[in-house]
Design a protein around this motif. Structure first.
Motif, PDB file in Angstrom:
ATOM      1  N   SER A  80      40.929  33.686  41.786  1.00  0.00           N
ATOM      2  CA  SER A  80      41.129  33.975  40.363  1.00  0.00           C
ATOM      3  C   SER A  80      42.450  33.419  39.855  1.00  0.00           C
ATOM      4  O   SER A  80      42.541  33.003  38.699  1.00  0.00           O
ATOM      5  CB  SER A  80      41.010  35.472  40.082  1.00  0.00           C
ATOM      6  OG  SER A  80      42.034  36.201  40.726  1.00  0.00           O
ATOM      7  N   ILE A 103      35.377  36.841  38.531  1.00  0.00           N
ATOM      8  CA  ILE A 103      35.504  37.775  39.649  1.00  0.00           C
ATOM      9  C   ILE A 103      34.139  38.345  40.031  1.00  0.00           C
ATOM     10  O   ILE A 103      33.838  38.513  41.218  1.00  0.00           O
ATOM     11  CB  ILE A 103      36.528  38.882  39.317  1.00  0.00           C
ATOM     12  CG1 ILE A 103      37.945  38.271  39.230  1.00  0.00           C
ATOM     13  CG2 ILE A 103      36.488  40.010  40.348  1.00  0.00           C
ATOM     14  CD1 ILE A 103      39.017  39.210  38.728  1.00  0.00           C
ATOM     15  N   TYR A 154      36.828  38.254  34.167  1.00  0.00           N
ATOM     16  CA  TYR A 154      35.954  39.266  34.754  1.00  0.00           C
ATOM     17  C   TYR A 154      34.654  38.647  35.248  1.00  0.00           C
ATOM     18  O   TYR A 154      34.164  38.999  36.321  1.00  0.00           O
ATOM     19  CB  TYR A 154      35.662  40.383  33.752  1.00  0.00           C
ATOM     20  CG  TYR A 154      36.886  41.123  33.270  1.00  0.00           C
ATOM     21  CD1 TYR A 154      38.100  41.085  33.953  1.00  0.00           C
ATOM     22  CD2 TYR A 154      36.834  41.870  32.099  1.00  0.00           C
ATOM     23  CE1 TYR A 154      39.210  41.767  33.490  1.00  0.00           C
ATOM     24  CE2 TYR A 154      37.943  42.560  31.636  1.00  0.00           C
ATOM     25  CZ  TYR A 154      39.130  42.507  32.344  1.00  0.00           C
ATOM     26  OH  TYR A 154      40.225  43.184  31.892  1.00  0.00           O
ATOM     27  N   ILE A 185      39.660  37.266  46.149  1.00  0.00           N
ATOM     28  CA  ILE A 185      39.643  37.455  44.691  1.00  0.00           C
ATOM     29  C   ILE A 185      40.952  36.988  44.083  1.00  0.00           C
ATOM     30  O   ILE A 185      40.968  36.259  43.086  1.00  0.00           O
ATOM     31  CB  ILE A 185      39.365  38.930  44.319  1.00  0.00           C
ATOM     32  CG1 ILE A 185      37.914  39.295  44.616  1.00  0.00           C
ATOM     33  CG2 ILE A 185      39.691  39.186  42.841  1.00  0.00           C
ATOM     34  CD1 ILE A 185      37.613  40.788  44.494  1.00  0.00           C
ATOM     35  N   LYS A 186      42.060  37.382  44.680  1.00  0.00           N
ATOM     36  CA  LYS A 186      43.367  37.019  44.107  1.00  0.00           C
ATOM     37  C   LYS A 186      43.619  35.510  44.157  1.00  0.00           C
ATOM     38  O   LYS A 186      44.064  34.925  43.169  1.00  0.00           O
ATOM     39  CB  LYS A 186      44.491  37.765  44.832  1.00  0.00           C
ATOM     40  CG  LYS A 186      44.589  39.223  44.467  1.00  0.00           C
ATOM     41  CD  LYS A 186      45.774  39.837  45.191  1.00  0.00           C
ATOM     42  CE  LYS A 186      46.051  41.245  44.750  1.00  0.00           C
ATOM     43  NZ  LYS A 186      47.263  41.776  45.407  1.00  0.00           N
TER      44      LYS A 186
END
Length: 148
Positions: free
Chosen positions: A78, A34, A31, A74-75
């Protein structure tokens, strides 16, 4: 003239095949990572949380940021972070696609609390049930065969 926006998004996506691999002890690291991506894109994070198989992000997008590009970034980032840090050994990747829903700023606190209480919420309903409810709540047409 400046640009002014107030678009509150709830973004939802799952692990590949809804694999329940995001174990609680390392979720905060994910978290925070991100959150850093969102900060770098000048987006405001209100809340991020999830359970073993999916996560929710409540954010305001900067006017220069395209939603699809943000989620892609993000994908990708991460996924690499999870694998490099060995956060979740059984993590393969994120699912294809996502859900993104807009809310009035008046609903912000309710939405933040909803995302904050994901573990409690999922004692009563599955990810699929929750996702279908979100799609219906927002009037999004869908084919259930693409939800598996």
């Amino acid at each position: 003239m400046s640009t002014y926006t107030q678009i509150l998004y709830q973004i939802v996506f799952s692990t590949k095949h809804r694999n329940p691999c995001m174990l609680k002890p390392n979720r905060d690291q994910l978290y925070k990572y991100i959150w850093g991506i969102l900060q770098n894109k000048r987006c405001h994070l209100y809340r991020i949380n999830g359970v073993e198989d999916h996560l929710h992000i409540v954010t305001h997008l900067h006017p220069s940021v395209a939603l699809a590009g943000l989620i892609k970034d993000i994908k990708i980032a991460s996924s690499l972070f999870i694998k490099e840090q060995s956060l979740f050994p059984d993590f393969i990747s994120w699912q294809e696609g996502y859900g993104a829903f807009t809310y009035s700023i008046k609903e912000r606190e309710r939405l933040i609390n909803y995302v904050k209480n994901q573990e409690e919420h999922h004692e009563k309903s599955s990810y699929k049930e929750e996702f279908i409810a979100l799609l219906n709540e927002h009037g999004v047409a869908f084919d259930e065969k693409y939800l598996d």
